[in-house]
Design an enzyme around this catalytic site. Structure first.
Site, PDB file in Angstrom:
ATOM      1  N   TYR A  59       0.866  -1.183   0.000  1.00  0.00           N
ATOM      2  CA  TYR A  59       0.000   0.000   0.000  1.00  0.00           C
ATOM      3  C   TYR A  59       0.902   1.232   0.000  1.00  0.00           C
ATOM      4  CZ  TYR A  59      -4.412  -2.466   1.162  1.00  0.00           C
ATOM      5  OH  TYR A  59      -5.528  -3.261   1.157  1.00  0.00           O
TER       6      TYR A  59
HETATM    7  N1  LIG Z   1      -7.943  -6.832   0.247  1.00  0.00           N
HETATM    8  C1  LIG Z   1      -8.140  -5.978  -0.730  1.00  0.00           C
HETATM    9  O1  LIG Z   1      -8.009  -6.307  -1.916  1.00  0.00           O
HETATM   10  C2  LIG Z   1      -8.530  -4.570  -0.399  1.00  0.00           C
HETATM   11  C3  LIG Z   1      -8.934  -3.694  -1.428  1.00  0.00           C
HETATM   12  C4  LIG Z   1      -9.311  -2.412  -1.084  1.00  0.00           C
HETATM   13  C5  LIG Z   1      -9.274  -1.994   0.233  1.00  0.00           C
HETATM   14  N2  LIG Z   1      -8.849  -2.847   1.218  1.00  0.00           N
HETATM   15  C6  LIG Z   1      -8.811  -2.415   2.638  1.00  0.00           C
HETATM   16  O2  LIG Z   1     -10.070  -1.848   2.980  1.00  0.00           O
HETATM   17  C7  LIG Z   1      -9.882  -0.521   3.460  1.00  0.00           C
HETATM   18  C8  LIG Z   1     -11.102   0.306   3.116  1.00  0.00           C
HETATM   19  O3  LIG Z   1     -11.297   0.305   1.697  1.00  0.00           O
HETATM   20  P1  LIG Z   1     -11.799   1.608   0.955  1.00  0.00           P
HETATM   21  O4  LIG Z   1     -10.879   2.750   1.282  1.00  0.00           O
HETATM   22  O5  LIG Z   1     -11.986   1.255  -0.467  1.00  0.00           O
HETATM   23  O6  LIG Z   1     -13.208   1.815   1.711  1.00  0.00           O
HETATM   24  P2  LIG Z   1     -14.499   2.668   1.316  1.00  0.00           P
HETATM   25  O7  LIG Z   1     -15.176   2.948   2.615  1.00  0.00           O
HETATM   26  O8  LIG Z   1     -15.300   1.984   0.278  1.00  0.00           O
HETATM   27  O9  LIG Z   1     -13.958   4.014   0.672  1.00  0.00           O
HETATM   28  C9  LIG Z   1     -13.263   4.931   1.460  1.00  0.00           C
HETATM   29  C10 LIG Z   1     -13.200   6.255   0.725  1.00  0.00           C
HETATM   30  O10 LIG Z   1     -14.508   6.822   0.598  1.00  0.00           O
HETATM   31  C11 LIG Z   1     -14.465   8.212   0.897  1.00  0.00           C
HETATM   32  N3  LIG Z   1     -15.191   8.382   2.177  1.00  0.00           N
HETATM   33  C12 LIG Z   1     -15.085   7.617   3.305  1.00  0.00           C
HETATM   34  N4  LIG Z   1     -15.917   8.028   4.257  1.00  0.00           N
HETATM   35  C13 LIG Z   1     -16.599   9.067   3.755  1.00  0.00           C
HETATM   36  C14 LIG Z   1     -17.618   9.900   4.276  1.00  0.00           C
HETATM   37  N5  LIG Z   1     -18.078   9.729   5.514  1.00  0.00           N
HETATM   38  N6  LIG Z   1     -18.103  10.888   3.469  1.00  0.00           N
HETATM   39  C15 LIG Z   1     -17.639  11.051   2.216  1.00  0.00           C
HETATM   40  N7  LIG Z   1     -16.663  10.290   1.658  1.00  0.00           N
HETATM   41  C16 LIG Z   1     -16.151   9.297   2.423  1.00  0.00           C
HETATM   42  C17 LIG Z   1     -12.976   8.575   1.022  1.00  0.00           C
HETATM   43  O11 LIG Z   1     -12.410   8.791  -0.275  1.00  0.00           O
HETATM   44  P3  LIG Z   1     -12.305  10.222  -0.979  1.00  0.00           P
HETATM   45  O12 LIG Z   1     -11.982  11.227   0.076  1.00  0.00           O
HETATM   46  O13 LIG Z   1     -11.267  10.064  -2.015  1.00  0.00           O
HETATM   47  O14 LIG Z   1     -13.639  10.457  -1.567  1.00  0.00           O
HETATM   48  C18 LIG Z   1     -12.407   7.261   1.525  1.00  0.00           C
HETATM   49  O15 LIG Z   1     -11.018   7.130   1.292  1.00  0.00           O
HETATM   50  C19 LIG Z   1      -8.557  -0.071   2.865  1.00  0.00           C
HETATM   51  O16 LIG Z   1      -7.930   0.963   3.592  1.00  0.00           O
HETATM   52  C20 LIG Z   1      -7.762  -1.352   2.921  1.00  0.00           C
HETATM   53  O17 LIG Z   1      -7.226  -1.526   4.238  1.00  0.00           O
HETATM   54  C21 LIG Z   1      -8.497  -4.129   0.918  1.00  0.00           C
END
Ligand SMILES: NC(=O)c1ccc[n+]([C@@H]2O[C@H](COP(=O)([O-])OP(=O)(O)OC[C@H]3O[C@@H](n4cnc5c(N)ncnc54)[C@H](OP(=O)(O)O)[C@@H]3O)[C@@H](O)[C@H]2O)c1
Length: 369
Positions: A59
């Site tokens: 990451y």
């Molecule tokens: N195993 C895997 O293949 C895999 C893949 C992906 C992720 N992960 C893990 O899962 C975690 C979470 O994934 P994700 O970051 O994709 O989760 P997500 O909750 O789907 O997206 C998070 C993004 O949404 C936006 N956001 C979050 N809360 C918000 C709110 N309250 N209001 C408005 N926008 C909001 C922000 O991006 P913006 O500010 O850019 O809009 C934030 O970075 C990662 O950190 C990682 O540890 C694992």
């Protein structure tokens, strides 16, 4: 808020129901947070009672692991923190054995992660993505060796086919290897494919589901709109790409967003909170990994379990986000089951047994042919 904990899968490891994702720790990928913001989010999460941190070796090119290790050390939390990290991605272009799931890469990757994290053990070590080649026997045996060597405590799989997870768990059981305690998979109101295979597998065979992208990369916060190509966040940067993780703008998902907005308004809660609450309370889910680029987002998300969604509103979310069961799951509903049971309607097991996840459907008349 009060953070509650589940034991992960069949293990005795207690993890908070909301985990902190670190994929946004670092700006190397163009959409993350700087160090001060990452630290503020880490502090807010710890102060809310969270103990479960998710990262991966590559990451933000290694920055996420490095900062997480530093933050944990600075607050003296190594004993309390449950750290999950992953291997698979290639760290050295041109060297095919610096990636993948073979023993050579796992042994290299674990030492590199331990070094970046500044720790001598990892609580949960996950295979990040199936490489389509390495036999499950080699992966399981290597991970078991690492448990015995004290470098890792528990093991998990992320982004694998369900047949692979089932085979791997059977190998672990039959050979006495460390069992798989966690499955890390994408799951949200915008992506429900895991319900057919992984949820029944995880609940029956002891693997807790760690949900990734619970907000579909921010889509379910409601800040993206069908007719708007703006600068709302991460997904805008992927509009003209084919990256499989970020293709979220579809008719189906816009319908989900519209209904979610109405349900959230009726609940007096933010859309992100309702989407997170829905997924955290689905069968089989051990923990939901929160992602954020700003402290205010994380604070919003940390309140996602402070309320419950009444059944009538939940049904509306289930309905708009559901898709028809693919074959062979389309064959397991009540119409076929009455024929299997010879027309006798039974509860499948005495109470106290874990029952299969109920297939949604109308009650059907008993058919005679
Ligand atoms: N195993 C895997 O293949 C895999 C893949 C992906 C992720 N992960 C893990 O899962 C975690 C979470 O994934 P994700 O970051 O994709 O989760 P997500 O909750 O789907 O997206 C998070 C993004 O949404 C936006 N956001 C979050 N809360 C918000 C709110 N309250 N209001 C408005 N926008 C909001 C922000 O991006 P913006 O500010 O850019 O809009 C934030 O970075 C990662 O950190 C990682 O540890 C694992």
């Amino acid at each position: 808020m009060t953070m509650s904990y589940y034991t992960l899968g069949n293990s005795g490891l207690r993890v908070s129901r909301l985990a902190l994702g670190t994929m946004t720790f670092g700006t190397e990928w163009g959409w993350g947070a700087d160090r001060d913001t990452a630290r503020a989010m880490f502090d807010a999460y710890v102060e809310a009672g969270g103990n479960f941190f998710d990262t991966a070796d590559l990451y933000t090119g290694g920055t996420a692991e490095t900062w997480l290790g530093e933050f944990v050390a600075e607050r003296g939390l190594r004993d309390k923190a449950v750290i999950a990290t992953k291997f698979t991605m290639n760290s050295n272009p041109g060297n095919p054995n610096a990636g993948g799931n073979g023993r050579k890469n796992i042994m290299r990757a674990v030492d590199a992660s331990l070094k970046r994290l500044g720790t001598d053990y990892i609580d949960l070590y996950l295979m990040h993505i199936w490489d389509r080649l390495t036999p499950a026997e080699e992966v399981l045996r290597t991970l078991d060796d690492l448990v015995r060597a004290g470098k890792i405590r528990h093991i998990g799989l992320s982004d694998v086919p369900a047949w692979y997870a089932g085979r791997a768990q059977a190998i672990a059981e039959l050979r006495g290897y460390e069992p798989i305690s966690a499955l890390q998979l994408e799951y949200s109101l915008a992506e429900r494919a895991i319900e057919h295979e992984f949820v029944p597998f995880g609940t029956r065979h002891g693997a807790g589901i760690m949900v990734w992208s619970p907000l579909a990369s921010g889509l379910l916060s409601g800040k993206y709109r069908p007719a708007q190509a703006g600068n709302a966040g991460r997904l805008d940067g992927f509009r003209n790409t084919t990256h499989p993780g970020f293709q979220k703008f579809s008719e189906h998902n816009w319908a989900v967003v519209a209904e979610l907005e109405k349900v959230a308004a009726e609940l007096g809660r933010g859309m992100a909170q309702v989407a997170l609450n829905w997924v955290a309370t689905q069968p089989g889910v051990a923990t939901v990994i929160l992602g954020a680029t700003r402290l205010s987002q994380l604070q919003d998300n940390l309140a996602a379990l402070d309320f419950s969604i009444p059944p009538a509103l939940r049904q509306r979310l289930d309905k708009v986000s559901g898709t028809p069961a693919p074959f062979p799951h389309s064959y397991f509903g009540p119409e076929i089951q009455v024929r299997v049971a010879g027309g006798v309607v039974t509860g499948d097991k005495p109470s106290g047994y874990a029952l299969p996840v109920v297939v949604e459907g109308e009650a059907v008349a008993i058919s005679s042919n």
